[in-house]
Enzyme design. Structure first.
Site, short mmCIF file in Angstrom:
data_model
loop_
_atom_site.label_atom_id
_atom_site.label_comp_id
_atom_site.label_asym_id
_atom_site.label_seq_id
_atom_site.Cartn_x
_atom_site.Cartn_y
_atom_site.Cartn_z
N ARG A 107 0.64 -0.62 -0.18
CA ARG A 107 0.03 0.17 0.09
C ARG A 107 0.66 1.10 0.05
NH1 ARG A 107 -4.41 1.13 4.03
NH2 ARG A 107 -3.20 1.63 5.85
N THR A 111 -0.99 7.56 -0.53
CA THR A 111 -2.21 7.90 -1.75
C THR A 111 -2.93 6.55 -1.35
OG1 THR A 111 -1.27 6.17 -3.16
CG2 THR A 111 -1.31 8.20 -3.73
C1 PRP Z 1 -1.37 -4.27 4.74
C2 PRP Z 1 -1.60 -5.42 4.63
C3 PRP Z 1 -3.20 -5.54 3.07
C4 PRP Z 1 -3.25 -3.57 3.10
C5 PRP Z 1 -4.49 -3.69 3.95
O1 PRP Z 1 -0.80 -4.39 3.64
O2 PRP Z 1 -1.11 -6.45 4.71
O3 PRP Z 1 -1.75 -5.68 2.07
O4 PRP Z 1 -1.93 -3.06 4.05
O5 PRP Z 1 -4.77 -2.46 2.94
P1 PRP Z 1 -6.49 -1.81 2.17
O6 PRP Z 1 -7.18 -2.34 2.31
O7 PRP Z 1 -5.80 0.07 2.47
O8 PRP Z 1 -5.01 -1.84 0.55
P2 PRP Z 1 1.02 -3.13 3.56
O9 PRP Z 1 1.04 -2.56 2.07
O10 PRP Z 1 0.70 -2.34 5.22
O11 PRP Z 1 2.18 -4.47 3.17
P3 PRP Z 1 3.28 -5.43 4.28
O12 PRP Z 1 2.59 -6.51 4.81
O13 PRP Z 1 4.50 -5.45 3.51
O14 PRP Z 1 3.42 -4.93 5.35
N1 URA Z 2 -2.36 -2.74 6.99
C1 URA Z 2 -2.05 -2.39 8.32
O1 URA Z 2 -1.54 -3.77 8.73
N2 URA Z 2 -2.22 -2.46 9.17
C2 URA Z 2 -4.43 -1.22 8.94
O2 URA Z 2 -4.30 -1.18 10.27
C3 URA Z 2 -3.79 -1.49 8.22
C4 URA Z 2 -3.71 -1.67 6.60
#
Ligand code: PRP
Ligand code: URA
Length: 212
Positions: A107, A111
């Protein structure tokens, strides 16, 4: 358990409630966090596979031949990197024959939109039950995008498994992919202005891998 959402199934199990509490607690260290994620994931896998089909066959015990069963459901688990990785071993405990693909999505924290950096799934996902795995369903952007990728590669039967879901994310996935059932261990209140789930558990990837 019914929640008012058409496609969201909330697990209703005392051990899940205990383990979600452990995940929420900021004092829980990565080792205990991973162990709780694994236990909850195993229970989700039990729930998801409740209606999987079986083939009957004869099995020979040391004493006689009797009726036995084997699974004939082709299952592909697809964790979203990186936090989804923490849920895989719990799923494999119940579904040891499952094949495993990976989707790399991150993410963009300004944005809040998902950015793809990796995609690899096994062949023939068109005939498989594909279980997309990611602990957090926040805005729903990552989940919806991942489902879009899977459908583009032919997946027809997709289930999404998460630990904590926000109403905003459930609504988005229901809107974008009304054919996908969502299994979750907790239904939280809302998102904050930075897209974090409240009360939530913080950043699932950081808490799993100790990268805080
Ligand atoms: C987190 C989580 C999801 C996403 C959810 O990943 O594991 O993939 O955020 O958020 P959303 O529903 O708003 O899209 P993150 O981008 O933190 O990556 P990571 O797993 O590498 O920490
Ligand atoms: N991704 C996370 O890991 N935690 C949140 O609360 C939202 C997105």
């Amino acid at each position: 358990m019914t929640t008012g959402f058409k496609n969201f199934i909330l697990l209703d199990h005392p051990m899940v409630k205990r383990d979600v509490t452990l995940l929420r607690d900021k004092a829980t260290n990565p080792e205990a966090f991973r162990a709780a994620v694994k236990r909850i994931s195993t229970i989700i896998a039990v729930e998801i596979s409740r209606n999987f089909s079986l083939t009957r066959f004869n099995v020979e015990t040391p004493l006689e031949i009797t009726e036995g069963y084997k699974t004939n459901q082709d299952v592909v688990l697809v964790p979203v990197l990186r936090a989804g990785l923490g849920m895989v071993s719990g799923f494999l405990a119940i579904l040891p024959e499952a094949r495993v693909g990976h989707i790399g999505l991150q993410r963009d924290e300004s944005t809040l939109l998902p950015v793809e950096y990796y995609y690899k799934t096994p062949g023939n996902i068109d005939v498989a039950t594909v279980v997309l795995i990611d602990p957090m369903l926040a805005t729903g952007g990552s989940c919806s995008e991942a489902i879009k990728f899977l459908k583009k590669r032919g997946a027809k039967n997709i289930i999404f498994a998460c630990l904590v879901a926000a109403p905003e994310g459930i609504r988005k996935v229901e809107r974008d992919h009304s054919d996908v059932k969502i299994f979750g261990a907790a239904l939280d209140r809302e998102l904050n202005s930075r897209g974090y789930i409240l009360p939530g558990l913080g950043d699932a990837g950081d808490r799993t891998f100790g990268t805080l």
